[in-house]
Design a protein around this motif. Structure first.
Motif, short mmCIF file in Angstrom:
data_model
loop_
_atom_site.label_atom_id
_atom_site.label_comp_id
_atom_site.label_asym_id
_atom_site.label_seq_id
_atom_site.Cartn_x
_atom_site.Cartn_y
_atom_site.Cartn_z
N TRP A 87 -1.02 1.50 5.10
CA TRP A 87 -1.68 0.29 5.57
C TRP A 87 -1.10 -0.15 6.91
O TRP A 87 0.11 -0.16 7.11
CB TRP A 87 -1.52 -0.82 4.53
CG TRP A 87 -2.36 -2.02 4.81
CD1 TRP A 87 -1.93 -3.25 5.18
CD2 TRP A 87 -3.79 -2.09 4.74
NE1 TRP A 87 -3.00 -4.11 5.36
CE2 TRP A 87 -4.15 -3.42 5.09
CE3 TRP A 87 -4.79 -1.18 4.42
CZ2 TRP A 87 -5.48 -3.83 5.13
CZ3 TRP A 87 -6.11 -1.61 4.45
CH2 TRP A 87 -6.44 -2.92 4.80
N PRO A 88 -1.96 -0.53 7.90
CA PRO A 88 -1.46 -0.80 9.25
C PRO A 88 -0.76 -2.13 9.45
O PRO A 88 -0.11 -2.32 10.48
CB PRO A 88 -2.74 -0.74 10.09
CG PRO A 88 -3.85 -1.06 9.16
CD PRO A 88 -3.43 -0.50 7.84
N LEU A 89 -0.86 -3.06 8.52
CA LEU A 89 -0.15 -4.33 8.63
C LEU A 89 0.84 -4.46 7.47
O LEU A 89 1.08 -3.50 6.73
CB LEU A 89 -1.14 -5.50 8.66
CG LEU A 89 -1.92 -5.69 9.96
CD1 LEU A 89 -2.86 -6.89 9.86
CD2 LEU A 89 -0.99 -5.86 11.16
N GLN A 90 1.43 -5.64 7.32
CA GLN A 90 2.45 -5.80 6.30
C GLN A 90 1.88 -5.60 4.90
O GLN A 90 0.76 -6.03 4.60
CB GLN A 90 3.10 -7.18 6.41
CG GLN A 90 4.14 -7.51 5.37
CD GLN A 90 5.36 -6.60 5.39
OE1 GLN A 90 5.35 -5.54 6.00
NE2 GLN A 90 6.42 -6.99 4.71
N SER A 91 2.67 -4.96 4.06
CA SER A 91 2.25 -4.70 2.67
C SER A 91 3.48 -4.59 1.79
O SER A 91 4.60 -4.36 2.27
CB SER A 91 1.42 -3.42 2.58
OG SER A 91 2.22 -2.29 2.90
N MET A 92 3.26 -4.75 0.50
CA MET A 92 4.29 -4.54 -0.51
C MET A 92 3.61 -3.84 -1.67
O MET A 92 2.63 -4.34 -2.23
CB MET A 92 4.87 -5.88 -0.96
CG MET A 92 6.23 -5.79 -1.59
SD MET A 92 7.55 -5.45 -0.39
CE MET A 92 7.52 -6.92 0.62
N THR A 93 4.09 -2.65 -2.03
CA THR A 93 3.44 -1.84 -3.06
C THR A 93 4.42 -1.57 -4.20
O THR A 93 5.51 -1.04 -3.98
CB THR A 93 2.95 -0.50 -2.48
OG1 THR A 93 2.03 -0.76 -1.42
CG2 THR A 93 2.27 0.34 -3.55
N VAL A 94 4.02 -1.97 -5.39
CA VAL A 94 4.83 -1.73 -6.60
C VAL A 94 4.21 -0.57 -7.36
O VAL A 94 3.01 -0.57 -7.64
CB VAL A 94 4.86 -2.99 -7.49
CG1 VAL A 94 5.67 -2.71 -8.77
CG2 VAL A 94 5.45 -4.17 -6.74
N VAL A 95 5.03 0.41 -7.70
CA VAL A 95 4.60 1.59 -8.44
C VAL A 95 5.40 1.67 -9.74
O VAL A 95 6.63 1.67 -9.71
CB VAL A 95 4.80 2.88 -7.61
CG1 VAL A 95 4.42 4.11 -8.45
CG2 VAL A 95 3.98 2.83 -6.33
N VAL A 96 4.70 1.74 -10.86
CA VAL A 96 5.36 1.87 -12.17
C VAL A 96 4.95 3.20 -12.77
O VAL A 96 3.76 3.49 -12.91
CB VAL A 96 4.96 0.72 -13.11
CG1 VAL A 96 5.67 0.87 -14.45
CG2 VAL A 96 5.29 -0.63 -12.50
N ARG A 97 5.94 4.00 -13.12
CA ARG A 97 5.70 5.28 -13.80
C ARG A 97 6.28 5.18 -15.21
O ARG A 97 7.44 4.77 -15.38
CB ARG A 97 6.32 6.43 -13.03
CG ARG A 97 5.75 6.56 -11.61
CD ARG A 97 6.40 7.73 -10.85
NE ARG A 97 6.02 7.72 -9.45
CZ ARG A 97 4.94 8.29 -8.94
NH1 ARG A 97 4.11 8.94 -9.75
NH2 ARG A 97 4.69 8.23 -7.65
N ALA A 98 5.50 5.55 -16.17
CA ALA A 98 5.85 5.27 -17.57
C ALA A 98 6.84 6.26 -18.17
O ALA A 98 7.32 6.05 -19.28
CB ALA A 98 4.57 5.27 -18.41
N GLY A 99 7.18 7.33 -17.51
CA GLY A 99 8.04 8.34 -18.12
C GLY A 99 7.21 9.30 -18.95
O GLY A 99 5.98 9.38 -18.82
N ASP A 100 7.85 10.04 -19.85
CA ASP A 100 7.12 11.01 -20.66
C ASP A 100 7.72 11.07 -22.06
O ASP A 100 8.71 10.43 -22.37
CB ASP A 100 7.14 12.39 -20.00
CG ASP A 100 8.55 12.89 -19.68
OD1 ASP A 100 9.43 12.72 -20.54
OD2 ASP A 100 8.75 13.44 -18.59
N ASP A 101 7.07 11.87 -22.91
CA ASP A 101 7.51 11.98 -24.29
C ASP A 101 8.84 12.71 -24.42
O ASP A 101 9.46 12.68 -25.47
CB ASP A 101 6.45 12.72 -25.13
CG ASP A 101 5.15 11.92 -25.21
OD1 ASP A 101 5.23 10.68 -25.07
OD2 ASP A 101 4.09 12.53 -25.39
#
Length: 588
Positions: A87-101
């Protein structure tokens, strides 16, 4: 741009939309809902992302994120993440990964944009991670002895807060521009949160101008191109009521003039007026822009809201953040006025000082190039000229230990031997000692001012916009030969060319420090006397309490000293008391 509270055992849960954000179990993600911002969410197999970003003119709209109920494929989710990070301007991105079995615990990543506005502070507590754009809302998570000794010593000595992922409040992290925060970090109790810096930016070399080149016009074009991101159709300043800070200095005047030219509308301006004899010169400069572009102007006297005035929130040790605006009371009152008028976004002149900062090989021949003039360290309450970064023409205190200090030198006499030894030990390698963020597209002091100032705007519902902190404008000025940067010639010539000669070539400089002196010697004196009589700071062994009190009382009676050394001690003491108050309130 957002705040969140995430529990480790919720990382594997499904994220669902709520009226004020997203939730999974007892965890919450709450984006800042503001006309200048937009949010996009995407859910894929075992993964979720939420990006909050500044609206940018000329970019295609995304599908609305609220109410998302169907997961996308992994390739679609990956494309959504790549788009969010580009994104060309200010941003904040949260990424959640659940893991695995197989037992992978899952993780949360936060990717921060490059602009610094609305930066995120974070603190981990056991199996939980808390983050907020307002650091004072995390104070209840901190220990009573929360000061980082080295950073606190630097603040007491030079009123500086180095731009780093580590703040002067231990266990309170700053996600700096372009950084990535990861939690948890593999079960390391000593460092439950990891903040990874981006690689340093390679800066362009000084170039040569072609014969007959119109350098001021090139600056004007670059500034206009930068500002179209916000004032163009669909941009953060398109539609919602927008205004411009105006001190009457170079930077804020350039921004307001460019906006009026681009939009064809009279700008709405706000500013604080100088105390004493300096008011007349400032009035002439502000009137020049107001008359030239038909600005609708609102002013408030700086002296109307004295620094650390009795009855104010800071005087009562509530939510005090040491690195925020020194003239917090005055600027806050101006923001309340703007907010009451319906203003939702404010353009600033932050970063203008740094655009023409001298390079190491330059000869300092122009006005304002020296360490106490209008150069890259002129953002504090001393050393500011009519360069105009905001409503006062100044910004938050401190530009980091690598810059020339605007405060007392040598260090104040009330610092203890322990504090002096800590500072002496950093002289060989300050970058490592203070864990400084790597070099970015714009000067460290500019991004630090943007970061430090954000929360005060946002508490009043106002989104700040800083068009002089754009990478392309910084690159252009970095390439300019020294004669165009010296004394900020390019900006002065430009202002004269567009009909603002009084601003471009002022007859004197502005100095707001007398207002601080008057406040600390007058209405704030009972407060500082009380603070220095029994300070929590004494427990840190960084100060000698008796020497601090006696030196302050002598200075308050007109004796020797520097106002910043007493302001810094007072604001750090009030910060400790704010932490104590927050801890008590949450313990009830």
């Amino acid at each position: 741009m957002l705040r969140f509270h995430v529990r480790r055992d919720d990382l594997k849960r499904l994220w669902q939309p709520t009226p004020d954000g997203w939730s999974a179990g007892r965890s919450r993600l709450n984006p800042l809902r503001h006309p200048a911002l937009e949010e996009v969410a995407s859910r894929g197999p075992g993964r979720f992302l939420l990006t909050v970003r500044e609206r940018c003119a000329g970019t295609p709209p995304d599908l609305p994120s609220r109410g998302v109920g169907v997961a996308v494929s992994v390739p679609e989710w990956d494309r959504a993440l790549a788009a969010a990070l580009a994104w060309p301007l200010q941003s904040m991105t949260v990424v959640v990964r659940a893991g695995d079995d197989g037992g992978s615990p899952g993780a949360l990543d936060v990717h921060c944009g490059l602009w610094g506005t609305g930066s995120l502070y974070a603190a981990a507590e056991g199996e939980e991670l808390h983050a907020d754009w307002d650091p004072s809302r995390l104070y209840h998570l901190l220990a009573r002895d929360c000061l980082d000794p080295l950073r606190a010593a630097a603040f007491l000595a030079w009123s500086e807060t180095p731009y780093s992922r580590r703040t002067l409040l231990r266990d309170l992290w700053l996600l700096t521009a372009g950084s990535r925060g990861t939690w948890p970090t593999g079960g390391n109790p000593a460092q439950p949160l990891s903040v990874t810096y981006p690689p340093p930016v390679n800066l362009p070399r000084t170039g040569r101008t072609a014969p007959g080149a119109d350098v001021p016009h090139a600056f004007w074009r670059a500034l206009g191109a930068s500002m179209r991101r916000w004032v163009g159709s669909g941009g953060a300043a398109d539609g919602a009521p927008t205004a411009y800070e105006l001190s009457g200095g170079l930077d804020s005047s350039l921004v307001a003039a460019c906006a009026a030219t681009l939009t064809g509308r009279p700008p709405r301006t706000y500013g604080l007026t100088m105390p004493g004899e300096q008011r007349a010169g400032q009035r002439v400069r502000r009137a020049e822009l107001i008359d030239r572009f038909g600005a609708v102007d609102t002013t408030r006297a700086l002296a109307a809201d004295p620094l650390l005035s009795p009855g104010g929130a800071r005087a009562h040790a509530r939510g005090v953040v040491p690195w925020e605006e020194c003239y917090h009371e005055s600027v806050g009152a101006l923001f309340r006025t703007a907010a009451a008028d319906g203003v939702r976004s404010l353009f600033t002149g932050f970063g203008g000082d740094e655009l023409c900062a001298p390079h190491p090989h330059d000869k300092l021949t122009g006005p304002g190039d020296g360490p106490t003039g209008n150069g890259p360290t002129g953002n504090g309450p001393t050393g500011n000229g009519p360069t105009g970064n905001g409503p006062t023409g100044i910004g938050p205190a401190g530009n980091g230990p690598m810059s020339t200090s605007p405060g007392p030198d040598p260090v104040p006499g009330h610092l203890s031997r322990t504090a002096k030894e800590l500072l002496h030990d950093t002289t060989a390698d300050q970058e490592s000692a203070f864990d400084l963020a790597p070099r970015g597209h714009v000067a460290d002091s500019a991004i630090e001012s943007v970061t430090s100032g954000s929360a005060l705007y946002l508490r009043h519902g106002i989104w700040p916009i800083h068009p002089l902190c754009t990478p392309e404008l910084a690159r252009l000025c970095r390439r300019l030969p020294g004669e165009w940067r010296s004394g900020r010639t390019v900006q002065r010539e430009l202002l004269t060319a567009i009909g603002l000669p009084a601003i471009g070539r002022p007859g004197g400089t502005d100095d707001f420090s007398p207002a601080m002196v008057t406040a600390l010697r007058g209405p704030a004196r009972p407060l500082l006397t009380d603070l220095f009589t029994a300070p929590l700071l004494a427990d840190t062994r960084l100060i000698d309490q008796r020497v601090l009190l006696s030196r302050y009382l002598a200075w308050a009676d007109g004796g020797p000293g520097h106002e910043m050394e007493f302001y810094s001690a007072a604001i750090l003491e009030l910060t400790l008391r704010s932490v104590e108050a927050s801890r008590r309130e949450h313990a009830l």
